[in-house]
Design a protein around this motif. Sequence first.
Motif, PDB file in Angstrom:
ATOM      1  N   HIS A  83      15.623  -4.371  -2.703  1.00 12.12           N
ATOM      2  CA  HIS A  83      15.213  -3.527  -1.887  1.00 12.12           C
ATOM      3  C   HIS A  83      13.549  -3.916  -2.037  1.00 12.12           C
ATOM      4  N   SER A  84      13.758  -4.780  -4.048  1.00 15.43           N
ATOM      5  CA  SER A  84      12.043  -4.109  -4.359  1.00 15.43           C
ATOM      6  C   SER A  84      11.509  -6.182  -3.709  1.00 15.43           C
TER       7      SER A  84
ATOM      8  N   ASN B 164      10.837  -5.387  -0.264  1.00 18.07           N
ATOM      9  CA  ASN B 164       9.386  -4.568  -0.060  1.00 18.07           C
ATOM     10  C   ASN B 164       8.254  -5.659   0.000  1.00 18.07           C
TER      11      ASN B 164
ATOM     12  N   TYR C 107      13.617  -3.631   7.591  1.00 17.68           N
ATOM     13  CA  TYR C 107      12.136  -4.431   7.464  1.00 17.68           C
ATOM     14  C   TYR C 107      11.741  -4.996   8.694  1.00 17.68           C
TER      15      TYR C 107
END
Length: 348
Positions: A177-178, A181, A224
């Motif tokens: 997820h990082s 992002n 996203y």
Amino acid sequence: MLKNDNFLRACRREKTDYTPVWMMRQAGRYLPEYLATRSRAGDFLTLCKTPDLAAEVTLQPIDILNVDAAILFSDILVIPEAMGMELQFLVGEGPHFPDPVKTAADIDKLVIPDPMDELGYVMKAITAINKGLDGRVPLIGFTGAPWTLATYMIEGGGSKNFAVIKKMLYDQPDLLHSLLNKITEAVIAYLKAQIETGVHAVQIFDTWGGILTPDDFETFSLQYIQRIVEEVGGKVPVIVFAKGAGHMMESIAQTGCDVVGVDYMSDIGDIRRRVGDKVALQGNMDPCNLYASPEVIRRKVADILAKYGEGSGHIFNLGHGILPDIPVEHAKAFINAVHELSPAYHKG
Ligand code: CP3
């Protein structure tokens, strides 16, 4: 002012006199003119980074095939490169990142590029293309979806089972997820710059969305894409093409995008019944259909027009990119068939 705005009207489900058509990868190796320009550039990446030559190949299918939209010539992988990763295109083998993302430190090292600077060559190409188009047809900009970009950045290139990224997805979801992002931030800035520079619509390519389970597609891809649509939507039409995601059409339509790309594994009539009151649809002829004779191509075009049925909101396309060994005459037969057979569906 655009002389032919049928593509943009169809994106908004407004009335048109015929069904507009373009092809994913329409500037590509099936055109001898493309191969000639690429050899002048030297290699594929140099072609992407030389604005005048990128503009030249973008315009080739407009002049040769009479398609209703141009798509910026570039590649989805210029974003990871601008974020700091070394990118190579090995002849005959496709894209390769020699140092793929493995750890939190690797993700920390990635930068959010200033698109007007590090991707300035793309903006210069957009300006040159619009000059060459002179309003003949709209220009589509594009990006890879964060999930699809992440597959290349983590696997280091194309992949069969996506073992590395899927292991990370299951073992270290926060790490993934990082990365997603960070890519999303880069993509939003990149698309905003493309729009500011003059593209008339944007397409988000989620080529590998279909390898995820439905839950994981929502969590690791669609969330996203939704953020990107929220940031750039409203200014120009946004098209979301997720290959292999026919079962996720309702969720994709709910992101607020204007157009949903339909791949060739789905029945476009079925998809219209499910989401056609919310979004326009783009697709969906099997790219391999273009190996067949012009008569068969014409029959298959007629089938897809009949499946979508009467009225606006259909942009004809292939269900994935055109293949490098398709005869140009067959591509022309495809475009002409759409132009000749579709007016019957726009009489009302
Ligand atoms: O549609 C268009 O005409 C615009 C140009 C465009 C290219 N790539 C040119 C290209 C677009 C929109 C893309 C997107 C892209 N690139 C995607 C998403 C769409 C899709 O097709 O699924 C992906 C996954 C990539 C990454 C990529 N670039 C791969 C896997 C390859 C190798 C493909 C192959 O068949 O060899 C590329 C190279 C590439 N991008 C070519 C072109 C014309 C061929 C390069 C060459 O000329 O040798």
